[in-house]
Motif scaffolding. Sequence first.
Motif, PDB file in Angstrom:
ATOM      1  N   ILE A   1       0.831  -1.203   0.000  1.00 21.22           N
ATOM      2  CA  ILE A   1       0.000   0.000   0.000  1.00 21.22           C
ATOM      3  C   ILE A   1       0.868   1.257   0.000  1.00 21.22           C
ATOM      4  O   ILE A   1       0.607   2.221  -0.729  1.00 21.22           O
ATOM      5  CB  ILE A   1      -0.933  -0.016   1.221  1.00 21.22           C
ATOM      6  CG1 ILE A   1      -1.921  -1.178   1.118  1.00 21.22           C
ATOM      7  CG2 ILE A   1      -1.694   1.283   1.351  1.00 21.22           C
ATOM      8  CD1 ILE A   1      -2.789  -1.358   2.344  1.00 21.22           C
ATOM      9  N   ALA A   2       1.924   1.254   0.811  1.00 16.18           N
ATOM     10  CA  ALA A   2       2.777   2.447   0.913  1.00 16.18           C
ATOM     11  C   ALA A   2       3.568   2.711  -0.359  1.00 16.18           C
ATOM     12  O   ALA A   2       4.009   3.839  -0.588  1.00 16.18           O
ATOM     13  CB  ALA A   2       3.730   2.299   2.096  1.00 16.18           C
ATOM     14  N   THR A   3       3.736   1.695  -1.195  1.00 19.39           N
ATOM     15  CA  THR A   3       4.468   1.897  -2.443  1.00 19.39           C
ATOM     16  C   THR A   3       3.736   2.860  -3.370  1.00 19.39           C
ATOM     17  O   THR A   3       4.371   3.551  -4.190  1.00 19.39           O
ATOM     18  CB  THR A   3       4.685   0.542  -3.132  1.00 19.39           C
ATOM     19  OG1 THR A   3       5.338  -0.342  -2.215  1.00 19.39           O
ATOM     20  CG2 THR A   3       5.559   0.669  -4.368  1.00 19.39           C
ATOM     21  N   ALA A   4       2.412   2.949  -3.257  1.00 27.85           N
ATOM     22  CA  ALA A   4       1.647   3.837  -4.129  1.00 27.85           C
ATOM     23  C   ALA A   4       2.001   5.303  -3.899  1.00 27.85           C
ATOM     24  O   ALA A   4       1.815   6.129  -4.791  1.00 27.85           O
ATOM     25  CB  ALA A   4       0.146   3.616  -3.906  1.00 27.85           C
ATOM     26  N   ALA A   5       2.504   5.650  -2.718  1.00 27.77           N
ATOM     27  CA  ALA A   5       2.884   7.032  -2.421  1.00 27.77           C
ATOM     28  C   ALA A   5       4.373   7.123  -2.117  1.00 27.77           C
ATOM     29  O   ALA A   5       4.802   7.921  -1.277  1.00 27.77           O
ATOM     30  CB  ALA A   5       2.075   7.568  -1.243  1.00 27.77           C
ATOM     31  N   ALA A   6       5.180   6.331  -2.810  1.00 24.50           N
ATOM     32  CA  ALA A   6       6.614   6.284  -2.525  1.00 24.50           C
ATOM     33  C   ALA A   6       7.307   7.596  -2.881  1.00 24.50           C
ATOM     34  O   ALA A   6       8.201   8.049  -2.160  1.00 24.50           O
ATOM     35  CB  ALA A   6       7.257   5.120  -3.280  1.00 24.50           C
ATOM     36  N   ALA A   7       6.905   8.231  -3.986  1.00 25.24           N
ATOM     37  CA  ALA A   7       7.558   9.481  -4.392  1.00 25.24           C
ATOM     38  C   ALA A   7       7.308  10.589  -3.374  1.00 25.24           C
ATOM     39  O   ALA A   7       8.227  11.321  -2.978  1.00 25.24           O
ATOM     40  CB  ALA A   7       7.065   9.899  -5.770  1.00 25.24           C
ATOM     41  N   GLU A   8       6.061  10.733  -2.931  1.00 27.53           N
ATOM     42  CA  GLU A   8       5.745  11.769  -1.941  1.00 27.53           C
ATOM     43  C   GLU A   8       6.437  11.492  -0.615  1.00 27.53           C
ATOM     44  O   GLU A   8       6.898  12.418   0.066  1.00 27.53           O
ATOM     45  CB  GLU A   8       4.235  11.851  -1.731  1.00 27.53           C
ATOM     46  CG  GLU A   8       3.463  12.461  -2.879  1.00 27.53           C
ATOM     47  CD  GLU A   8       3.232  11.467  -4.011  1.00 27.53           C
ATOM     48  OE1 GLU A   8       3.663  10.304  -3.862  1.00 27.53           O
ATOM     49  OE2 GLU A   8       2.633  11.860  -5.034  1.00 27.53           O
ATOM     50  N   TYR A   9       6.527  10.223  -0.258  1.00 24.47           N
ATOM     51  CA  TYR A   9       7.173   9.910   1.018  1.00 24.47           C
ATOM     52  C   TYR A   9       8.674  10.188   0.965  1.00 24.47           C
ATOM     53  O   TYR A   9       9.264  10.664   1.941  1.00 24.47           O
ATOM     54  CB  TYR A   9       6.930   8.441   1.377  1.00 24.47           C
ATOM     55  CG  TYR A   9       7.586   8.037   2.666  1.00 24.47           C
ATOM     56  CD1 TYR A   9       7.078   8.473   3.887  1.00 24.47           C
ATOM     57  CD2 TYR A   9       8.730   7.252   2.674  1.00 24.47           C
ATOM     58  CE1 TYR A   9       7.690   8.111   5.077  1.00 24.47           C
ATOM     59  CE2 TYR A   9       9.342   6.894   3.860  1.00 24.47           C
ATOM     60  CZ  TYR A   9       8.811   7.323   5.060  1.00 24.47           C
ATOM     61  OH  TYR A   9       9.418   6.976   6.236  1.00 24.47           O
ATOM     62  N   GLU A  10       9.300   9.893  -0.156  1.00 22.25           N
ATOM     63  CA  GLU A  10      10.735  10.162  -0.286  1.00 22.25           C
ATOM     64  C   GLU A  10      11.017  11.662  -0.191  1.00 22.25           C
ATOM     65  O   GLU A  10      11.982  12.082   0.457  1.00 22.25           O
ATOM     66  CB  GLU A  10      11.239   9.611  -1.619  1.00 22.25           C
ATOM     67  CG  GLU A  10      12.737   9.770  -1.820  1.00 22.25           C
ATOM     68  CD  GLU A  10      13.196   9.160  -3.124  1.00 22.25           C
ATOM     69  OE1 GLU A  10      14.403   9.243  -3.406  1.00 22.25           O
ATOM     70  OE2 GLU A  10      12.346   8.620  -3.859  1.00 22.25           O
TER      71      GLU A  10
ATOM     72  N   ARG B   1      -4.368   6.880  -3.159  1.00 25.34           N
ATOM     73  CA  ARG B   1      -3.806   5.925  -4.107  1.00 25.34           C
ATOM     74  C   ARG B   1      -3.398   4.598  -3.474  1.00 25.34           C
ATOM     75  O   ARG B   1      -3.046   3.662  -4.208  1.00 25.34           O
ATOM     76  CB  ARG B   1      -2.570   6.529  -4.803  1.00 25.34           C
ATOM     77  CG  ARG B   1      -2.859   7.788  -5.572  1.00 25.34           C
ATOM     78  CD  ARG B   1      -1.792   8.029  -6.637  1.00 25.34           C
ATOM     79  NE  ARG B   1      -0.454   8.060  -6.101  1.00 25.34           N
ATOM     80  CZ  ARG B   1       0.204   9.191  -5.793  1.00 25.34           C
ATOM     81  NH1 ARG B   1      -0.393  10.373  -5.966  1.00 25.34           N
ATOM     82  NH2 ARG B   1       1.429   9.150  -5.329  1.00 25.34           N
ATOM     83  N   GLY B   2      -3.438   4.531  -2.142  1.00 26.77           N
ATOM     84  CA  GLY B   2      -3.012   3.305  -1.491  1.00 26.77           C
ATOM     85  C   GLY B   2      -4.090   2.631  -0.661  1.00 26.77           C
ATOM     86  O   GLY B   2      -4.499   1.506  -0.949  1.00 26.77           O
ATOM     87  N   ILE B   3      -4.573   3.324   0.370  1.00 27.00           N
ATOM     88  CA  ILE B   3      -5.474   2.681   1.328  1.00 27.00           C
ATOM     89  C   ILE B   3      -6.864   2.468   0.739  1.00 27.00           C
ATOM     90  O   ILE B   3      -7.431   1.361   0.803  1.00 27.00           O
ATOM     91  CB  ILE B   3      -5.537   3.515   2.621  1.00 27.00           C
ATOM     92  CG1 ILE B   3      -4.170   3.501   3.313  1.00 27.00           C
ATOM     93  CG2 ILE B   3      -6.611   2.984   3.561  1.00 27.00           C
ATOM     94  CD1 ILE B   3      -4.113   4.319   4.579  1.00 27.00           C
ATOM     95  N   LEU B   4      -7.460   3.511   0.152  1.00 29.06           N
ATOM     96  CA  LEU B   4      -8.822   3.378  -0.382  1.00 29.06           C
ATOM     97  C   LEU B   4      -8.909   2.345  -1.507  1.00 29.06           C
ATOM     98  O   LEU B   4      -9.827   1.507  -1.488  1.00 29.06           O
ATOM     99  CB  LEU B   4      -9.317   4.747  -0.852  1.00 29.06           C
ATOM    100  CG  LEU B   4      -9.666   5.745   0.259  1.00 29.06           C
ATOM    101  CD1 LEU B   4     -10.113   7.070  -0.334  1.00 29.06           C
ATOM    102  CD2 LEU B   4     -10.743   5.177   1.165  1.00 29.06           C
ATOM    103  N   PRO B   5      -8.024   2.345  -2.502  1.00 28.45           N
ATOM    104  CA  PRO B   5      -8.103   1.290  -3.520  1.00 28.45           C
ATOM    105  C   PRO B   5      -7.951  -0.116  -2.939  1.00 28.45           C
ATOM    106  O   PRO B   5      -8.609  -1.054  -3.390  1.00 28.45           O
ATOM    107  CB  PRO B   5      -6.971   1.634  -4.485  1.00 28.45           C
ATOM    108  CG  PRO B   5      -6.774   3.096  -4.330  1.00 28.45           C
ATOM    109  CD  PRO B   5      -7.026   3.368  -2.886  1.00 28.45           C
ATOM    110  N   PHE B   6      -7.109  -0.259  -1.951  1.00 33.31           N
ATOM    111  CA  PHE B   6      -6.935  -1.579  -1.349  1.00 33.31           C
ATOM    112  C   PHE B   6      -8.212  -2.030  -0.641  1.00 33.31           C
ATOM    113  O   PHE B   6      -8.615  -3.195  -0.764  1.00 33.31           O
ATOM    114  CB  PHE B   6      -5.773  -1.544  -0.358  1.00 33.31           C
ATOM    115  CG  PHE B   6      -5.558  -2.845   0.348  1.00 33.31           C
ATOM    116  CD1 PHE B   6      -4.820  -3.856  -0.240  1.00 33.31           C
ATOM    117  CD2 PHE B   6      -6.104  -3.070   1.606  1.00 33.31           C
ATOM    118  CE1 PHE B   6      -4.625  -5.068   0.408  1.00 33.31           C
ATOM    119  CE2 PHE B   6      -5.916  -4.274   2.257  1.00 33.31           C
ATOM    120  CZ  PHE B   6      -5.176  -5.274   1.655  1.00 33.31           C
TER     121      PHE B   6
END
Length: 280
Positions: free
Chosen positions: A57-66, A202-207
Motif C-alpha cells: 500500500i505504501a508503495t503507491a505514495a513512494a515518491a511523496e514519502y521520499e 492511491r493506497g489505502i482506499l483502492p486496497f
Amino acid sequence: MHMNSAPHLLSEDRADFERILDDVLRNAHERPDLAKVGQRLTAEQLRTRALNATARIATAAAAEYEHYATLREESRAPAATTPDSVRDPAPEEPPGSGAGLTAVVSVLVPVLGGVAAVIFLLVGYLLKALDPPPAFASSLVAVGWFFAAITAIGILGAAVGLLVTAMRNSSTELPADETAGREPPDEVARAREAWRHALLERGILPFLRKALDDAGTAPAATPAPTRSATQLPKIGYSRPDFSSPDDGSDAGKRPNFSSPDFSGPDFTSPDFGGPEHRPE
C-alpha cells in the motif's frame, strides 16, 4: 496491534499509516464506495488485511514519502558553516596558551593565597599575643596581609574572566530565527500532508475497495449437513460377527448329559457245594 515492517517506511511514520487507516474505517459509512463494510468484511478484518499489506500500500505514495523524508532529514541536520564564519574566522590561540591555563590560574591563585593568608595571620597574631612578643611576629602578620591581597586580586581576576567568556560566547551564538530559517517548518508540514493524501487516495482506499469486491465475488461455502443426535458416525470398520456353532432347532435346548455306562466282567461265583468242585 503492531504493523508489519515496511521496507521504506520509518518507524515514526508507521503511526501515521495506522492513524489514516483507522480514520477511514471509522468513517466508512460516510463513503459510498465503502458502504459494504460490515456486510462482506468487518472493519477489523479489513484493518488486519491492510496492515499485512503495508509495504504494497505504501508503495503507491513512494515518491511523496521520499520527498517528505528528505526535507525532514535536512531540517534536523546540524547547522552548517555559515558565510559569516567563512569570511571572519575566529582567531586561533597559540598552542600552550589556551583557556585551560587561564582557568587553572584563576582558580588556584585565590585558593592558595587565601590558605596562606589565614595561616600567616593566625600564627603572627598568636605570637604577638605573647609577652614579650618575638621579633618576627610582625613579619608574619605582614606576609599574611600580603597573601590576603593576592587572594582578593585573584578573585577579582576570575570574575573578570568569567564575564569576558560569557560575552564572547554570546557574540558567537546564532539567533534562533537564523537556524530555523534554513528549512521552514511549514514546507515539511506541506510535504507530510501531500504524502498522507497520496497514501489515502492511491493506497489505502483502492486496497479496501478491492478487498470488499473480492469478498463479494468469492463463492459462498456450502453448509455442512446436519447430523441427528441419535445417528452415530460410521468409523470405517464393523464389529465382528460371532455365531454359535449350532444354529439348528435344538439351539435353545439345554445339553443332555447321561452317566457313563460301566459294566463289570461276567464273573460267576464258585459253587463250593457242587460235586464238580468238591475235592476228590
